[in-house]
Write a protein that holds these residues in place. Structure first.
Motif, PDB file in Angstrom:
ATOM      1  N   ALA A  68      -2.988   5.096   8.601  1.00 44.39           N
ATOM      2  CA  ALA A  68      -4.257   5.785   8.284  1.00 44.39           C
ATOM      3  C   ALA A  68      -4.758   6.529   9.520  1.00 44.39           C
ATOM      4  CB  ALA A  68      -5.300   4.781   7.796  1.00 44.39           C
ATOM      5  N   ILE A  69      -4.601   5.930  10.691  1.00 45.90           N
ATOM      6  CA  ILE A  69      -4.983   6.632  11.927  1.00 45.90           C
ATOM      7  C   ILE A  69      -4.072   7.849  12.089  1.00 45.90           C
ATOM      8  CG2 ILE A  69      -5.185   6.462  14.447  1.00 45.90           C
ATOM      9  CD1 ILE A  69      -5.803   3.471  14.088  1.00 45.90           C
ATOM     10  N   GLY A  70      -2.792   7.652  11.844  1.00 45.55           N
ATOM     11  CA  GLY A  70      -1.832   8.759  11.952  1.00 45.55           C
ATOM     12  C   GLY A  70      -2.206   9.916  11.038  1.00 45.55           C
ATOM     13  N   LEU A  71      -2.601   9.605   9.799  1.00 44.41           N
ATOM     14  CA  LEU A  71      -2.963  10.662   8.846  1.00 44.41           C
ATOM     15  C   LEU A  71      -4.194  11.436   9.312  1.00 44.41           C
ATOM     16  CD1 LEU A  71      -2.358   8.976   5.369  1.00 44.41           C
ATOM     17  CD2 LEU A  71      -1.291  11.083   6.208  1.00 44.41           C
ATOM     18  N   SER A  72      -5.090  10.752  10.010  1.00 42.76           N
ATOM     19  CA  SER A  72      -6.267  11.479  10.502  1.00 42.76           C
ATOM     20  C   SER A  72      -5.899  12.338  11.715  1.00 42.76           C
ATOM     21  CB  SER A  72      -7.400  10.512  10.851  1.00 42.76           C
ATOM     22  OG  SER A  72      -7.210   9.935  12.113  1.00 42.76           O
ATOM     23  N   GLN A  73      -5.008  11.829  12.570  1.00 45.49           N
ATOM     24  CA  GLN A  73      -4.656  12.569  13.799  1.00 45.49           C
ATOM     25  C   GLN A  73      -3.719  13.741  13.530  1.00 45.49           C
ATOM     26  OE1 GLN A  73      -5.805  12.092  16.986  1.00 45.49           O
ATOM     27  NE2 GLN A  73      -7.245  10.562  16.213  1.00 45.49           N
TER      28      GLN A  73
ATOM     29  N   GLY B 146       0.821  -1.219   0.000  1.00 41.55           N
ATOM     30  CA  GLY B 146       0.000   0.000   0.000  1.00 41.55           C
ATOM     31  C   GLY B 146       0.844   1.253   0.000  1.00 41.55           C
ATOM     32  N   GLU B 147       0.165   2.380   0.056  1.00 38.69           N
ATOM     33  CA  GLU B 147       0.840   3.676  -0.044  1.00 38.69           C
ATOM     34  C   GLU B 147       0.684   4.492   1.236  1.00 38.69           C
ATOM     35  OE1 GLU B 147       2.276   5.334  -2.937  1.00 38.69           O
ATOM     36  OE2 GLU B 147       2.506   3.189  -3.365  1.00 38.69           O
ATOM     37  N   THR B 148      -0.106   3.973   2.196  1.00 38.91           N
ATOM     38  CA  THR B 148      -0.511   4.828   3.318  1.00 38.91           C
ATOM     39  C   THR B 148       0.647   5.173   4.247  1.00 38.91           C
ATOM     40  OG1 THR B 148      -2.547   3.570   3.151  1.00 38.91           O
ATOM     41  CG2 THR B 148      -2.431   5.178   4.914  1.00 38.91           C
ATOM     42  N   VAL B 149       1.501   4.202   4.548  1.00 37.26           N
ATOM     43  CA  VAL B 149       2.632   4.502   5.442  1.00 37.26           C
ATOM     44  C   VAL B 149       3.529   5.547   4.765  1.00 37.26           C
ATOM     45  CG1 VAL B 149       4.603   3.593   6.712  1.00 37.26           C
ATOM     46  CG2 VAL B 149       2.556   2.192   6.488  1.00 37.26           C
ATOM     47  N   THR B 150       3.767   5.367   3.487  1.00 40.67           N
ATOM     48  CA  THR B 150       4.622   6.313   2.753  1.00 40.67           C
ATOM     49  C   THR B 150       4.012   7.723   2.777  1.00 40.67           C
ATOM     50  OG1 THR B 150       5.240   4.495   1.323  1.00 40.67           O
ATOM     51  CG2 THR B 150       5.758   6.688   0.508  1.00 40.67           C
ATOM     52  N   LYS B 151       2.701   7.783   2.625  1.00 45.83           N
ATOM     53  CA  LYS B 151       2.009   9.088   2.663  1.00 45.83           C
ATOM     54  C   LYS B 151       2.161   9.739   4.044  1.00 45.83           C
ATOM     55  CE  LYS B 151      -2.423  10.248   1.202  1.00 45.83           C
ATOM     56  NZ  LYS B 151      -3.784   9.833   0.847  1.00 45.83           N
ATOM     57  N   PHE B 152       2.001   8.930   5.063  1.00 46.73           N
ATOM     58  CA  PHE B 152       2.113   9.462   6.430  1.00 46.73           C
ATOM     59  C   PHE B 152       3.552   9.930   6.700  1.00 46.73           C
ATOM     60  CE2 PHE B 152       2.622   8.453  11.126  1.00 46.73           C
ATOM     61  CZ  PHE B 152       1.998   9.616  11.554  1.00 46.73           C
ATOM     62  N   GLU B 153       4.528   9.155   6.244  1.00 51.29           N
ATOM     63  CA  GLU B 153       5.943   9.534   6.433  1.00 51.29           C
ATOM     64  C   GLU B 153       6.219  10.886   5.769  1.00 51.29           C
ATOM     65  OE1 GLU B 153       7.986   5.077   6.704  1.00 51.29           O
ATOM     66  OE2 GLU B 153       7.828   6.066   4.758  1.00 51.29           O
ATOM     67  N   ARG B 154       5.693  11.059   4.555  1.00 44.89           N
ATOM     68  CA  ARG B 154       5.923  12.323   3.837  1.00 44.89           C
ATOM     69  C   ARG B 154       5.282  13.487   4.591  1.00 44.89           C
ATOM     70  NH1 ARG B 154       9.956  13.265   1.887  1.00 44.89           N
ATOM     71  NH2 ARG B 154       9.685  15.239   2.892  1.00 44.89           N
ATOM     72  N   ALA B 155       4.040  13.231   5.064  1.00 43.58           N
ATOM     73  CA  ALA B 155       3.305  14.306   5.760  1.00 43.58           C
ATOM     74  C   ALA B 155       4.036  14.693   7.041  1.00 43.58           C
ATOM     75  CB  ALA B 155       1.885  13.833   6.074  1.00 43.58           C
ATOM     76  N   TYR B 156       4.550  13.706   7.768  1.00 46.12           N
ATOM     77  CA  TYR B 156       5.215  14.014   9.046  1.00 46.12           C
ATOM     78  C   TYR B 156       6.550  14.729   8.795  1.00 46.12           C
ATOM     79  CZ  TYR B 156       6.362  13.671  13.976  1.00 46.12           C
ATOM     80  OH  TYR B 156       6.672  13.996  15.279  1.00 46.12           O
ATOM     81  N   ALA B 157       7.310  14.238   7.811  1.00 53.19           N
ATOM     82  CA  ALA B 157       8.592  14.890   7.481  1.00 53.19           C
ATOM     83  C   ALA B 157       8.344  16.343   7.063  1.00 53.19           C
ATOM     84  CB  ALA B 157       9.301  14.130   6.367  1.00 53.19           C
ATOM     85  N   ASP B 158       7.336  16.577   6.234  1.00 50.54           N
ATOM     86  CA  ASP B 158       7.047  17.942   5.765  1.00 50.54           C
ATOM     87  C   ASP B 158       6.659  18.851   6.927  1.00 50.54           C
ATOM     88  OD1 ASP B 158       7.633  17.171   3.233  1.00 50.54           O
ATOM     89  OD2 ASP B 158       5.553  17.033   2.536  1.00 50.54           O
TER      90      ASP B 158
END
Ligand SMILES: Cc1ncc(COP(=O)(O)O)c(C=O)c1O
Length: 449
Positions: A288-293, A82-94
């Protein structure tokens, strides 16, 4: 609420329940000003200052449910599908202004990963604060390195940089500053000491999301920074962690190591597993929980800082209450906990436990925080282990035992009072309740006897 021997997590989990218990003991209108602090303490049968519970934690975001259910239904739960962990990593780094982020299943594993890729381990000494959650001790011991404690500055609650210098030996390899309670340690001094002695810096920022030192987010200043997303944390996932960094090759190694040693970026080789690895991967639905929080992290941080500043301004005049001192370089805190110190000499020498019990009964959940845990047997067990005795001489370990004295930390362990981060998510009038309750206990200190 029994405030004795509460771990931070137990304390955080029951923080709102404490206010409910206080509410059961009587109903009073909330006091509006410090003038109205006279009267009987709730612990003596008087009316509590506050009867309303504080914010519950974590706060669920219903709109995230469809994304999580869709991952669950897809069967693609592992990050390789999937792509969700990668998306969350990018969001947190940014969000933190870091080049890269690799997520792990929790903060402990983020720290263990950082230790491994920076080659800090067997036979190395790591200078660390004793005033921290036990996981910080565990990762150093778990990497077969020796945790060498530097004393704590009770005024700032953080590691004392002068003490770091005093504890350096020829085996010192790294400093692990812990930004405890979400308040920045003195990163100017720590980075200067590290440079002078050629030491690695791994920031334990597991309680310090979005906090800043001179405008830079914590976790981005040392060689690597590590975070926790455990249930009580400001970006809660239940379990979760992250390693962040700016060095691309190092972060390639983090990625490869956390994924069984598979090739990644500059980590290349002829075999399928070119470097030593392990499995510390985050799951898709965790992310996915991380992206919502993550969406509420900035506004919550803002609110905690505004309320903490307001509360500090209210507490400053109360005799016997010492508010936390922030270093000059602090531009933002996370306030995982709001701390102050209880000076019992201003309270007829009533033990802190009595103050904590009285404040809790006024409807303000509180705790005394960490104890001197290096005396609990864990460190001695490590000193006697094969991992330790094979790497360090008897003379070094004898010296270590002799030096296991930390007056600053001992003082703090006796004086600290913590309020949970959730208390800071309220409005100004909630801060007034906290200040009024503390002022009431101080004004009626004779009832603590
Ligand atoms: C200072 C500190 N370091 C490390 C950790 C470990 O994080 P985790 O519980 O996610 O493994 C925590 C978590 O509470 C922490 O507070």
């Amino acid at each position: 609420m029994n405030t004795k021997n509460f771990s931070r997590r137990e304390f955080l989990a029951t923080a709102s329940a404490g206010a409910v218990a206080a509410a059961a003991s009587g109903t009073v209108p909330v006091l509006a000003g410090r003038g109205k602090t006279a009267g009987k303490l709730a612990i003596k049968g008087g009316n509590a200052v506050r009867t309303k519970p504080f914010q519950k934690w974590p706060v669920w975001n219903k709109s995230a449910e469809k994304d999580i259910v869709s991952i669950l239904r897809s069967g693609n739960w592992f990050r390789g599908r999937g792509e969700t962990v990668t998306k969350f990593e990018r969001a947190y780094a940014d969000l933190l202004g870091a080049r890269r982020c690799v997520c792990t299943m929790n903060g402990t594993n983020a720290l263990l990963t950082a230790m491994h890729v920076l080659d800090v381990g067997v036979g190395d000494e790591v200078i660390v604060s004793p005033y921290t959650f036990i996981a910080t001790y565990n990762v150093i011991i778990g990497s077969a390195a020796l945790p060498v404690f530097a004393d704590t500055d009770p005024e700032t609650f953080q590691i004392n940089p002068d003490s770091i210098e005093e504890r350096i030996t020829e085996k010192t390899r790294a400093i692990m500053p812990v930004h405890i309670l979400g308040i920045p340690a003195n990163m100017d001094r720590i980075m200067a000491i590290a440079k002078k002695h050629n030491l690695i810096v791994i920031e334990d920022a597991c309680q310090a999301w979005m906090a800043e030192w001179r405008g830079k987010k914590l976790g981005t200043i040392g060689d690597l920074g590590c975070f926790s997303f455990q249930n009580s944390k400001h970006l809660p996932i239940g379990e979760g962690g992250a390693v962040i960094g700016n060095d691309e090759e190092l972060m390639d190694r983090v990625w490869s190591y956390h994924n069984c040693g598979r090739p990644f970026g500059s980590v290349k080789g002829t075999s399928r597993y070119p470097i030593i690895g392990t499995n510390r991967r985050m799951l898709e639905y965790q992310a996915a929980i991380g992206l919502s929080q993550i969406k509420r992290l900035e506004s919550d941080t803002q609110r905690r800082n505004e309320n903490a500043e307001y509360l500090t301004s209210k507490l400053k005049g109360i005799p016997g209450i010492a508010t936390v001192k922030l270093y000059d370089g602090v531009t933002r805190c996370a306030y995982h906990l709001y701390p102050f110190r209880y000076k019992k000499e201003y309270f007829n020498n009533a033990p802190r436990q009595k103050f904590l019990a009285a404040l809790s009964r006024e409807g303000i959940p509180c705790s005394g925080g960490y104890g001197p845990q290096y005396n609990d047997g864990l460190i001695e067990a490590f000193l006697q282990s094969k991992n330790c005795t094979r790497s360090f001489s008897k003379a070094r370990l004898d010296q270590y035992r002799r030096e296991l004295h930390y007056p600053g930390n001992d003082q703090l362990c006796q004086e600290a009072v913590w309020l949970s981060q959730t208390l800071l998510l309220g409005k100004k009038r909630d801060m007034d309740d906290i200040a009024n309750a503390i002022a009431k206990v101080a004004a009626n200190k004779d009832q603590l006897a």
